[in-house]
Design a protein around this motif. Structure first.
Motif, mmCIF file in Angstrom:
data_model
loop_
_atom_site.group_PDB
_atom_site.id
_atom_site.type_symbol
_atom_site.label_atom_id
_atom_site.label_comp_id
_atom_site.label_asym_id
_atom_site.label_seq_id
_atom_site.Cartn_x
_atom_site.Cartn_y
_atom_site.Cartn_z
ATOM 1 N N ASP A 101 35.498 36.793 44.825
ATOM 2 C CA ASP A 101 35.847 37.126 46.200
ATOM 3 C C ASP A 101 34.598 37.075 47.069
ATOM 4 O O ASP A 101 33.529 37.572 46.674
ATOM 5 C CB ASP A 101 36.444 38.543 46.288
ATOM 6 C CG ASP A 101 37.816 38.655 45.651
ATOM 7 O OD1 ASP A 101 38.496 37.614 45.506
ATOM 8 O OD2 ASP A 101 38.206 39.787 45.290
ATOM 9 N N ASP A 129 33.031 38.264 50.661
ATOM 10 C CA ASP A 129 33.035 39.022 51.908
ATOM 11 C C ASP A 129 31.794 38.611 52.673
ATOM 12 O O ASP A 129 30.676 38.695 52.135
ATOM 13 C CB ASP A 129 33.027 40.531 51.654
ATOM 14 C CG ASP A 129 34.369 41.032 51.149
ATOM 15 O OD1 ASP A 129 35.399 40.597 51.691
ATOM 16 O OD2 ASP A 129 34.385 41.848 50.210
ATOM 17 N N SER A 132 29.237 46.131 51.368
ATOM 18 C CA SER A 132 30.678 45.943 51.413
ATOM 19 C C SER A 132 31.336 47.014 52.282
ATOM 20 O O SER A 132 32.236 46.727 53.099
ATOM 21 C CB SER A 132 31.261 45.985 49.998
ATOM 22 O OG SER A 132 32.656 45.829 50.013
ATOM 23 N N THR A 187 36.817 37.395 55.069
ATOM 24 C CA THR A 187 36.977 37.446 53.617
ATOM 25 C C THR A 187 37.631 36.168 53.132
ATOM 26 O O THR A 187 38.535 35.634 53.773
ATOM 27 C CB THR A 187 37.843 38.655 53.224
ATOM 28 O OG1 THR A 187 37.155 39.865 53.581
ATOM 29 C CG2 THR A 187 38.125 38.673 51.728
#
Length: 227
Positions: A84, A86, A8, A148
């Motif tokens: 989420d 990414d 990340s 994202t």
């Protein structure tokens, strides 16, 4: 620091070199038999190579290409996550199309399904919400770029060239209270689907094709699931 947090941070600073080195090491380890994993055929049209799962964190490679038969999709490819996303594109090109839902019980095109996942597979339940869709935005992402997709936003991944290979690193972070949702047919009932593991010979071919697409020399130290 977990593998998720390391990758990340690398995506956040645009450090494609370290992300690609990690992916090369993972694929080398799988090819050599040093990293055990099960390549899964996802109904949304890609192969998922799990690399790390710990609590709310997950790391996978997602691969699209012509070398394998797609799993059957029982709903629309438009969906939203409870987590989420990414993502970093390792090779190829894809588009991320985000969609708005408009409640329309008089002239709907889809109904909303909740996807409840477990080790036994996914159970899709119609929620009774009737909608039509409007495209909100389409963004293009190439090798060496990240993007994202936040939890709760409906979207669809588009691969313009079905003959090419697209590989991404996909990071997932679950958000409390979220739901995995999908759009399906107006007459589609509640049903169960299973994510099928790839036959070993297909998984081997795909992993080798992805590794070749990343180029570079073979990495001697493999990257496992990580902590």
């Amino acid at each position: 620091m977990t593998l998720y947090s390391e990758l990340s941070a690398a995506i956040g600073r645009g450090d494609g070199e370290s992300i690609t080195d990690w992916a090369r090491a993972l694929l080398d380890g799988i090819t050599a038999g040093a990293v055990p994993t099960t390549v899964v055929s996802h109904p949304l049209g890609f192969l998922c190579v799990p690399a790390h799962r710990s609590g709310d964190e997950g790391v996978c490679l997602h691969l699209w290409g012509p070398q394998w038969r797609r799993a059957t999709l029982t709903t629309s490819p438009t969906h939203c996550h409870s987590w989420d996303l990414d993502s970093w594109v390792l090779t190829g090109l894809l588009r991320n199309q985000t969609v708005r839902l408009v409640d329309d019980p008089d002239a709907p095109t889809h109904q909303v399904f909740e996807v409840r996942s477990s080790a036994e597979g996914d159970v899709l339940h119609p929620t009774g919400r009737l909608v039509r869709t409007e495209v909100d935005a389409v963004t293009t992402h190439r090798a060496g770029e990240g993007y994202t997709q936040r939890a709760g936003v409906f979207h669809q991944t588009l691969v313009p060239d079905p003959r090419g290979l697209v590989a991404t690193v996909a990071l997932g972070l679950t958000r409390p209270g979220g739901a995995d949702l999908s759009l399906g047919g107006l007459d589609t009932a509640s049903h169960r689907t299973r994510r099928q593991p790839c036959p070993p010979e297909v998984a081997t071919r795909v992993v080798r094709a992805a590794r070749a697409a990343l180029g570079g020399t073979r990495v001697t130290e493999s990257a496992g699931a990580g902590e």
